[in-house]
Design a protein around this motif. Structure first.
Motif, PDB file in Angstrom:
ATOM      1  N   ILE A 107      72.675  35.544  11.840  1.00  0.00           N
ATOM      2  CA  ILE A 107      72.445  34.723  10.541  1.00  0.00           C
ATOM      3  C   ILE A 107      70.945  34.419  10.183  1.00  0.00           C
ATOM      4  O   ILE A 107      70.339  34.782   9.226  1.00  0.00           O
ATOM      5  N   PHE A 108      70.278  33.922  11.032  1.00  0.00           N
ATOM      6  CA  PHE A 108      68.873  33.552  11.238  1.00  0.00           C
ATOM      7  C   PHE A 108      68.094  34.873  10.732  1.00  0.00           C
ATOM      8  O   PHE A 108      66.959  34.815   9.891  1.00  0.00           O
ATOM      9  N   LEU A 109      68.410  35.865  11.631  1.00  0.00           N
ATOM     10  CA  LEU A 109      67.510  37.127  11.301  1.00  0.00           C
ATOM     11  C   LEU A 109      67.630  37.708  10.034  1.00  0.00           C
ATOM     12  O   LEU A 109      66.531  38.287   9.467  1.00  0.00           O
ATOM     13  N   SER A 110      68.755  37.945   9.630  1.00  0.00           N
ATOM     14  CA  SER A 110      69.053  38.416   8.187  1.00  0.00           C
ATOM     15  C   SER A 110      68.584  37.770   7.075  1.00  0.00           C
ATOM     16  O   SER A 110      67.884  38.162   6.097  1.00  0.00           O
ATOM     17  N   LEU A 159      67.619  26.460   4.038  1.00  0.00           N
ATOM     18  CA  LEU A 159      68.725  26.285   3.367  1.00  0.00           C
ATOM     19  C   LEU A 159      69.908  27.239   3.437  1.00  0.00           C
ATOM     20  O   LEU A 159      71.230  26.970   3.795  1.00  0.00           O
ATOM     21  N   ASP A 160      69.488  28.411   3.101  1.00  0.00           N
ATOM     22  CA  ASP A 160      70.485  29.541   3.176  1.00  0.00           C
ATOM     23  C   ASP A 160      71.134  29.547   4.757  1.00  0.00           C
ATOM     24  O   ASP A 160      72.254  29.919   4.858  1.00  0.00           O
ATOM     25  N   VAL A 161      70.255  29.612   5.757  1.00  0.00           N
ATOM     26  CA  VAL A 161      70.550  29.695   6.902  1.00  0.00           C
ATOM     27  C   VAL A 161      71.650  28.620   7.596  1.00  0.00           C
ATOM     28  O   VAL A 161      72.683  28.861   8.249  1.00  0.00           O
ATOM     29  N   ILE A 162      71.196  27.255   7.217  1.00  0.00           N
ATOM     30  CA  ILE A 162      71.944  26.356   7.609  1.00  0.00           C
ATOM     31  C   ILE A 162      73.148  26.159   6.885  1.00  0.00           C
ATOM     32  O   ILE A 162      74.515  26.087   7.615  1.00  0.00           O
ATOM     33  N   GLY A 163      73.270  26.587   5.555  1.00  0.00           N
ATOM     34  CA  GLY A 163      74.567  26.701   5.143  1.00  0.00           C
ATOM     35  C   GLY A 163      75.644  27.563   5.738  1.00  0.00           C
ATOM     36  O   GLY A 163      76.762  27.407   5.819  1.00  0.00           O
ATOM     37  N   GLY A 189      75.942  26.555   9.348  1.00  0.00           N
ATOM     38  CA  GLY A 189      76.735  25.140   9.573  1.00  0.00           C
ATOM     39  C   GLY A 189      78.239  25.359   9.191  1.00  0.00           C
ATOM     40  O   GLY A 189      78.999  24.907   9.825  1.00  0.00           O
ATOM     41  N   PHE A 190      78.595  25.777   7.883  1.00  0.00           N
ATOM     42  CA  PHE A 190      79.828  25.869   7.325  1.00  0.00           C
ATOM     43  C   PHE A 190      80.204  26.997   6.712  1.00  0.00           C
ATOM     44  O   PHE A 190      81.059  26.940   5.805  1.00  0.00           O
ATOM     45  N   ASN A 191      79.580  28.112   6.867  1.00  0.00           N
ATOM     46  CA  ASN A 191      79.827  29.435   6.213  1.00  0.00           C
ATOM     47  C   ASN A 191      80.074  29.466   4.635  1.00  0.00           C
ATOM     48  O   ASN A 191      80.734  29.757   3.873  1.00  0.00           O
ATOM     49  N   ILE A 210      63.470  32.719  13.229  1.00  0.00           N
ATOM     50  CA  ILE A 210      62.916  32.501  12.161  1.00  0.00           C
ATOM     51  C   ILE A 210      61.487  33.209  11.992  1.00  0.00           C
ATOM     52  O   ILE A 210      61.213  33.731  11.193  1.00  0.00           O
ATOM     53  N   GLY A 211      60.629  32.507  12.948  1.00  0.00           N
ATOM     54  CA  GLY A 211      59.277  32.954  12.929  1.00  0.00           C
ATOM     55  C   GLY A 211      59.135  34.465  13.453  1.00  0.00           C
ATOM     56  O   GLY A 211      57.791  35.049  13.165  1.00  0.00           O
ATOM     57  N   TYR A 212      60.032  34.838  14.040  1.00  0.00           N
ATOM     58  CA  TYR A 212      59.670  36.395  14.723  1.00  0.00           C
ATOM     59  C   TYR A 212      59.301  37.514  13.519  1.00  0.00           C
ATOM     60  O   TYR A 212      58.402  38.002  13.916  1.00  0.00           O
TER      61      TYR A 212
END
Length: 446
Positions: A60-63, A96-100, A103-105, A391-393
């Motif tokens: 999720i983080f990478l996409s 925000l997209d990542v945490i959403g 966090g809860f799909n 994220i930073g990668y």
């Protein structure tokens, strides 16, 4: 600074709690969540995830990071020169997209600027804006409860936003429960065990944990407590991650040599979507993340109140004005204790004479005294390092960054977390403008 006294305060959380004023300020934004409650209620809120579950969220983080990279690439491709981009704004949308999703799909789709922000996105924006405002009334309300009966326009907007978040969160919880029941056949006599707690999002993990047959009753959480985690994941996770990643890019702008060294290490990966284990195996990336969180701590301080009379044990005894040596400090019930997280992270006693400098190489052999600081590094770093590394990668790999304004023009404004501001434009929102230019592996800057 005495690490033994600090350890005592942070490891005796029932004896040293957040003051009621701090809890009110947090609950005004987040509701009764895991970071705004104390005591038994806090211990009952037991998120059912750890390093293994965090690793499962890597994609999720990478996409989302790749999606933002592509947006920036499109913006920079239109110009022969470096393009000025406010990275804080874009990183806020991306996290925000990542945490959403993590966090809860729930997909906020904040990176899609062609569409109108959805209802939950709008409610979240109200909450975040409120957390960034510097206003006298909320400060007075924290100390004078009677004033809380005076409802300001900001209070009414927050109430409406929280109602929207609550309504949508309840629907997300119902959906998560239905999905777990269906996938495990619970309605047909099936069951869930603790060992099978797997899921793409943390809300599903909490639901599964509550339904697991081999988890003690006192470790289960009510639906209301589960719902209270939604604003925690959103606001706390979003704000710390976006600001920490912003400060990482700021630090790399000030040190092009470190930026180059990091990029060279990242180029050794043969895939665009590495696993968490592959990322954690990059020592210099890990060092950059650690050093960012040390020098640019998202939350610079904390405060606790003594719930009873106590004695703080000391590593280093002191002699009072009467010549008496003490190995502890008496604390009375109601005493406030300030925890200067940023000052500790930049302490020359702990980190040496270059403590205020950004130097990732120090993590090749961190000082022994640093390992004695509880929570600030030993526990917190393990959890926070992963998402920020993901994220930073992608950004450090294919973009070259420079400050778009003089370094002296960039300041910090602390409202729960530290955000960058421009001294030349103090009335504007928090921002960090950078000059971004594509970087090609074979020929350097394009």
């Amino acid at each position: 600074m005495d690490t033994r006294a600090l350890n005592h305060v942070l490891t005796h959380s029932s004896d040293y709690q957040k003051p009621s004023q701090v809890r009110y300020s947090l609950s005004r934004i987040l509701g009764e969540c895991v970071i705004s409650v104390e005591g038994t209620q806090h211990r009952q809120q037991n998120p059912a995830f750890g390093p293994a579950q965090i690793r499962a969220l890597t994609d999720i983080f990478l996409s989302k990071s790749i999606k933002l990279r592509d947006i920036w690439s499109t913006m920079t491709a239109a110009s022969e020169h470096a393009t000025r981009i406010d990275i804080l704004s874009w990183l806020s949308k991306m996290t925000l997209d990542v945490i959403g999703l993590a966090g809860f799909n729930y997909d906020f789709d904040a990176l899609n600027e062609t569409e109108k922000p959805n209802e939950l996105n709008q409610a979240f924006s109200v909450i975040v804006s409120a957390s960034q405002l510097t206003s006298v009334l909320p400060m007075l309300e924290a100390w004078i409860p009677l004033l809380r009966w005076i409802r300001s326009d900001s209070d009414r907007k927050i109430d409406a936003a929280q109602k929207t978040m609550g309504r949508i969160s309840r629907q997300l919880l119902r959906d998560a429960k239905a999905a777990v029941i269906s996938s495990h056949g619970i309605d047909k006599g099936g069951s869930i065990e603790k060992s099978s707690l797997q899921g793409r999002d943390l809300l599903s993990l909490l639901v599964r944990a509550n339904m697991a047959t081999d988890i003690p009753e006192n470790q289960r959480t009510s639906d209301e407590d589960v719902l209270a985690q939604v604003p925690t994941f959103l606001v706390a996770g979003h704000e710390t991650t976006s600001t920490a990643t912003t400060w990482a890019l700021y630090a790399l702008c000030l040190r092009p040599d470190i930026q180059t060294k990091l990029r060279e290490e990242l180029w050794t990966l043969e895939t665009e979507t590495p696993s968490m284990d592959e990322l954690m195996a990059l020592p210099y990336l890990d060092a950059v993340v650690c050093e960012t969180l040390r020098v640019h701590t998202p939350v610079p301080s904390a405060v606790r109140i003594a719930m009873k009379d106590d004695i703080l044990p000391l590593d280093t005894p002191f002699t009072d004005t009467h010549g008496v040596v003490h190995d502890g400090i008496k604390v009375s019930k109601g005493d406030l204790i300030f925890i200067p997280i940023l000052a500790i992270n930049r302490s020359e006693v702990v980190w040496g004479t270059d403590a205020k400098e950004f130097n990732p190489d120090r993590w090749a052999s961190p000082p022994d005294l640093a390992s004695q600081i509880p929570g600030v590094w030993g526990h917190l770093m393990t959890f926070l390092g992963g998402p920020r590394a993901c994220i930073g990668y992608r950004f450090s790999l294919v973009e070259y960054f420079e400050l778009a304004v003089p370094a002296s023009d960039i300041g910090k404004k602390s409202m729960i977390v530290q955000r960058p501001i421009l001294h030349s434009d103090p009335e504007s929102k928090s921002q960090l403008p950078l000059l971004v230019k594509p970087y090609c592996k074979t020929s350097g800057l394009s």
